[in-house]
Structure formats: C-alpha cells, structure tokens
Motif scaffolding. Structure first.
Motif, mmCIF file in Angstrom:
data_model
loop_
_atom_site.group_PDB
_atom_site.id
_atom_site.type_symbol
_atom_site.label_atom_id
_atom_site.label_comp_id
_atom_site.label_asym_id
_atom_site.label_seq_id
_atom_site.Cartn_x
_atom_site.Cartn_y
_atom_site.Cartn_z
ATOM 1 N N PRO A 58 0.933 -1.321 0.028
ATOM 2 C CA PRO A 58 -0.036 0.022 0.124
ATOM 3 C C PRO A 58 0.903 1.366 0.145
ATOM 4 N N TYR A 59 2.043 1.140 0.382
ATOM 5 C CA TYR A 59 2.866 2.345 0.227
ATOM 6 C C TYR A 59 3.488 2.709 -0.736
ATOM 7 N N ARG A 60 3.476 1.714 -1.841
ATOM 8 C CA ARG A 60 4.245 1.997 -3.151
ATOM 9 C C ARG A 60 3.105 1.938 -4.350
ATOM 10 N N ILE A 61 1.741 1.678 -3.923
ATOM 11 C CA ILE A 61 0.864 1.367 -5.043
ATOM 12 C C ILE A 61 0.602 2.761 -5.990
ATOM 13 N N ALA A 62 0.504 3.903 -5.298
ATOM 14 C CA ALA A 62 0.378 4.885 -5.933
ATOM 15 C C ALA A 62 1.392 5.320 -6.863
ATOM 16 N N ALA A 63 2.541 5.222 -6.537
ATOM 17 C CA ALA A 63 3.794 5.281 -7.682
ATOM 18 C C ALA A 63 3.789 4.205 -8.637
ATOM 19 N N THR A 64 3.447 3.023 -8.480
ATOM 20 C CA THR A 64 3.561 2.083 -9.262
ATOM 21 C C THR A 64 2.382 2.355 -10.261
ATOM 22 N N VAL A 65 1.168 2.724 -9.803
ATOM 23 C CA VAL A 65 0.167 2.879 -10.924
ATOM 24 C C VAL A 65 0.499 4.014 -11.818
ATOM 25 N N LYS A 66 1.109 5.112 -11.213
ATOM 26 C CA LYS A 66 1.629 6.349 -12.188
ATOM 27 C C LYS A 66 2.411 5.827 -12.902
ATOM 28 N N HIS A 67 3.404 4.814 -12.634
ATOM 29 C CA HIS A 67 4.575 4.304 -13.486
ATOM 30 C C HIS A 67 3.623 3.516 -14.792
ATOM 31 N N PHE A 68 2.723 2.666 -14.202
ATOM 32 C CA PHE A 68 1.798 1.966 -15.374
ATOM 33 C C PHE A 68 1.214 2.841 -16.361
ATOM 34 N N GLN A 69 0.756 4.003 -15.736
ATOM 35 C CA GLN A 69 -0.220 5.089 -16.735
ATOM 36 C C GLN A 69 1.115 5.603 -17.598
ATOM 37 N N GLN A 70 2.151 5.944 -17.109
ATOM 38 C CA GLN A 70 3.191 6.572 -18.066
ATOM 39 C C GLN A 70 3.696 5.757 -19.292
ATOM 40 N N VAL A 71 3.693 4.220 -19.060
ATOM 41 C CA VAL A 71 4.021 3.226 -19.908
ATOM 42 C C VAL A 71 2.841 2.825 -20.804
ATOM 43 N N THR B 116 -9.831 3.296 -15.379
ATOM 44 C CA THR B 116 -8.515 3.428 -16.248
ATOM 45 C C THR B 116 -7.392 3.530 -15.384
ATOM 46 N N LEU B 117 -6.111 3.651 -15.985
ATOM 47 C CA LEU B 117 -4.947 3.846 -15.367
ATOM 48 C C LEU B 117 -4.856 5.522 -14.781
ATOM 49 N N ALA B 118 -5.282 6.468 -15.642
ATOM 50 C CA ALA B 118 -5.212 7.870 -15.400
ATOM 51 C C ALA B 118 -6.736 7.895 -14.363
ATOM 52 N N GLU B 119 -7.513 7.023 -14.236
ATOM 53 C CA GLU B 119 -8.585 7.473 -13.115
ATOM 54 C C GLU B 119 -8.028 7.026 -12.177
ATOM 55 N N LEU B 120 -7.313 5.967 -11.768
ATOM 56 C CA LEU B 120 -6.804 5.284 -10.487
ATOM 57 C C LEU B 120 -5.604 6.263 -10.070
ATOM 58 N N THR B 121 -4.963 6.783 -10.939
ATOM 59 C CA THR B 121 -3.620 7.638 -10.661
ATOM 60 C C THR B 121 -4.143 8.691 -9.718
ATOM 61 N N GLU B 122 -5.282 9.367 -10.508
ATOM 62 C CA GLU B 122 -6.183 10.443 -9.787
ATOM 63 C C GLU B 122 -6.543 10.304 -8.392
ATOM 64 N N TYR B 123 -7.280 8.955 -8.382
ATOM 65 C CA TYR B 123 -7.688 8.779 -7.053
ATOM 66 C C TYR B 123 -6.659 8.666 -6.024
ATOM 67 N N LEU B 124 -5.690 8.104 -6.280
ATOM 68 C CA LEU B 124 -4.555 7.612 -5.347
ATOM 69 C C LEU B 124 -3.764 9.001 -5.214
ATOM 70 N N GLN B 125 -4.010 9.943 -5.807
ATOM 71 C CA GLN B 125 -3.250 11.171 -5.475
ATOM 72 C C GLN B 125 -4.016 11.878 -4.171
ATOM 73 N N GLU B 126 -5.298 11.334 -3.991
ATOM 74 C CA GLU B 126 -5.973 11.987 -2.848
ATOM 75 C C GLU B 126 -6.557 11.006 -1.745
ATOM 76 N N HIS B 127 -6.281 9.780 -2.150
ATOM 77 C CA HIS B 127 -6.453 8.649 -1.007
ATOM 78 C C HIS B 127 -5.334 7.899 -1.050
ATOM 79 N N SER B 128 -5.036 7.472 0.582
ATOM 80 C CA SER B 128 -4.146 6.535 0.733
ATOM 81 C C SER B 128 -4.929 5.091 0.935
ATOM 82 N N LEU B 129 -4.015 4.104 0.465
ATOM 83 C CA LEU B 129 -4.646 2.731 0.852
ATOM 84 C C LEU B 129 -4.056 1.910 2.159
ATOM 85 N N LYS B 130 -4.763 0.816 2.669
ATOM 86 C CA LYS B 130 -4.332 0.273 3.541
ATOM 87 C C LYS B 130 -4.364 -1.472 3.273
#
Length: 288
Positions: free
Chosen positions: A173-186, A210-224
């Motif tokens: 959960p500590y890396r999921i936001a960065a990982t999804v952003k990398h998926f969106q990038q590629v 979509t990867l864009a939607e998930l990236t936007e969501y994770l910018q504002e919400h943290s996961l556990k």
C-alpha cells in the motif's frame, strides 16, 4: 524421468503444500486442517503468525521455521526427516506457498530426491481478485511484485505493455500510488485496471477504472492492506491513427483471434479501437 503417484505408499514421507487463509479464517478447508493436524511437523514462514492459526483451530502440531533467510540451512534437515518417513506440511503466512512466498526451493529439492510433493487447493489472492475484477480472466499472467526502484520498474513495464493477457501484480500500500503512475506513464491513460485490497476481510474493496482514473484517485486517497493490481492486456489502444493499421477490419479481427481472443472478444476490441459499431465489425468479419 520420475512418475509421482501421489497417493500410493512409499518408503519416504510426503511434503504437503498447505494454503492458509488470506484474511478470512473460514476459508481454511477441512482437508488442510486434517493435514496440519496429522503432519509430523509444520514448516512455517513465520512460526508466530502460523501459531495464531493453529491456536484458533486447536492444532498442536510442532513447527519449524522455514523462510527466505534460512532455507539453505533448513532444506537438508527437512529432506532428512522426509527420507525417514515423516510427513511435513509447508505453509506461508497467507495463501499458497511458493507464490511470492517461500517454498519453491524445497519443492525442487524434494523432486530431485524423488520425494512426493502434494499440493492442496485453497486461497490465493491473485486468482481470487482476477475472477471478480471484470477484466478478461484468461489468458492471464501472474507477475507478483515488480522491482522497487523506479528505473528498473519502468524497464520491466516497457517489456509488458504490449502483452495480451490480463496481468496480475502484488504491491505494498505504500508503493501502490507510484506503481500505478508508472503503469500510466508506460501503458497509457486509458488502459483498464483494477486495484483490490483487503481480500476476504471486512473492508475488502475493488477500485475499477482506467490507469488515469486510478492515478488521480490515489493522489487524494491512501490505501491500507496488501494490494492486488490487475491490468488489462494490450488490445491495440496505442495505435492513434487507424489509417496506419494497414489492415482491413476483417484482417484486424483475424489478427486478434490469432493472438488468443475469441471471435466475440476480437470483434468487440476492433470496434473499440476503430470507433465503429460492433454490428459493423461483425458484418465485415463475416463477409465471405
């Protein structure tokens, strides 16, 4: 060549690979409980964690630690016990042994010694998340954990971006936001993906978009909780200009079918890529 007949008597003991619940203790099968109760010893990734499970089901079988830091020392000891006729049950902290968890090296060592290895069916996070994700359940590829460093992760994703199967990953959960952003990038903004967390637990949650939607969501919400990330396979969405396809609609459908899609799935994807109605693609494909 060695033929294993799992349930015929043998001079050696058996290694049982026993899955354990990934959250909900009610997912523990009767057969798994029987093996844990009757085994000579339980080889556990974390004896303290497994002891909680054993206490819950009133199992008194002794444990021995078996994890990534001591497996080289433990394997000869476990093989000796198996050769003497003992039954060993091997468990990880949650889910299937060997799947992003310890176990594989012991399995290989037993096979080399002609010792029977018997896997019991049970919980596994990746498949559980896949069948409820809404993404195509087959073909799929299980990758597990990606490299942690950004450069290495991006290099791996570049090799995966045009893979056709649905792809399954595990992530912290500590890396999921960065990982999804990398998926969106590629992979691009529009690739469908699903994050599932806290599987089988009270706060189980699926995030589909979509990867864009998930990236936007994770910018504002943290996961556990541990996360499963599932990403749809490549369907040609990186092609920006359909004039560059140099394929007829029928040829495009046939190309996807050759890659593993059913005709129905291929027609749907071609319609999406070319921005056509499915009925139009269907008619084009079935032209003699």
């Amino acid at each position: 060549m060695f033929k294993q007949k799992s349930y015929e008597s043998a001079e050696t003991g058996n290694l049982y690979l026993v899955p354990t619940p990934i959250g909900n203790l009610e997912d523990m099968s009767i057969r798994c409980l029987t093996i844990l109760k009757t085994a000579t010893v339980i080889a556990s990734e974390d004896t303290r964690n497994t002891q909680k499970l054993l206490n819950h089901f009133e199992i008194t079988t002794p444990q021995i630690s078996f994890h990534e830091h001591n497996y080289k020392e433990r394997i000869p000891q476990l093989l000796e016990r198996l050769r003497s006729g003992e039954t060993i049950a091997q468990v990880s902290d949650a889910g299937m042994p060997s799947i992003s968890d310890p176990g594989h090296e012991l399995v290989v060592a037993c096979i080399e010694e002609n010792i029977k290895v018997i896997a019991l069916p049970g919980p596994t996070a990746g498949i559980t998340a896949l069948i409820a994700s809404g993404l195509l359940p087959q073909p799929f590829t299980f990758y597990g954990f990606l490299p942690r460093k950004k450069k290495e992760q991006l290099e791996v994703l570049e090799t995966l971006k045009t893979a056709l199967p649905t792809q399954i990953f595990y992530e912290s959960p500590y890396r999921i936001a960065a990982t999804v952003k990398h998926f969106q990038q590629v992979f691009g903004d529009e690739r469908p993906a699903v994050i599932c967390r806290e599987l089988t637990k009270l706060h189980e949650e699926y995030l589909r978009g979509t990867l864009a939607e998930l990236t936007e969501y994770l910018q504002e919400h943290s996961l556990k909780g541990e996360c499963c990330l599932l990403v749809s396979g490549f369907t040609g969405e990186l092609i920006e200009d359909q004039q560059e396809l140099k394929l007829s609609t029928k040829e495009h459908v046939e190309e996807l079918i050759a890659a593993g899609f059913t005709s129905k799935e291929a027609i749907k994807e071609v319609a999406k890529i070319r921005q056509l109605k499915k009925q139009e693609v269907y008619r084009e494909y079935h032209i003699e």
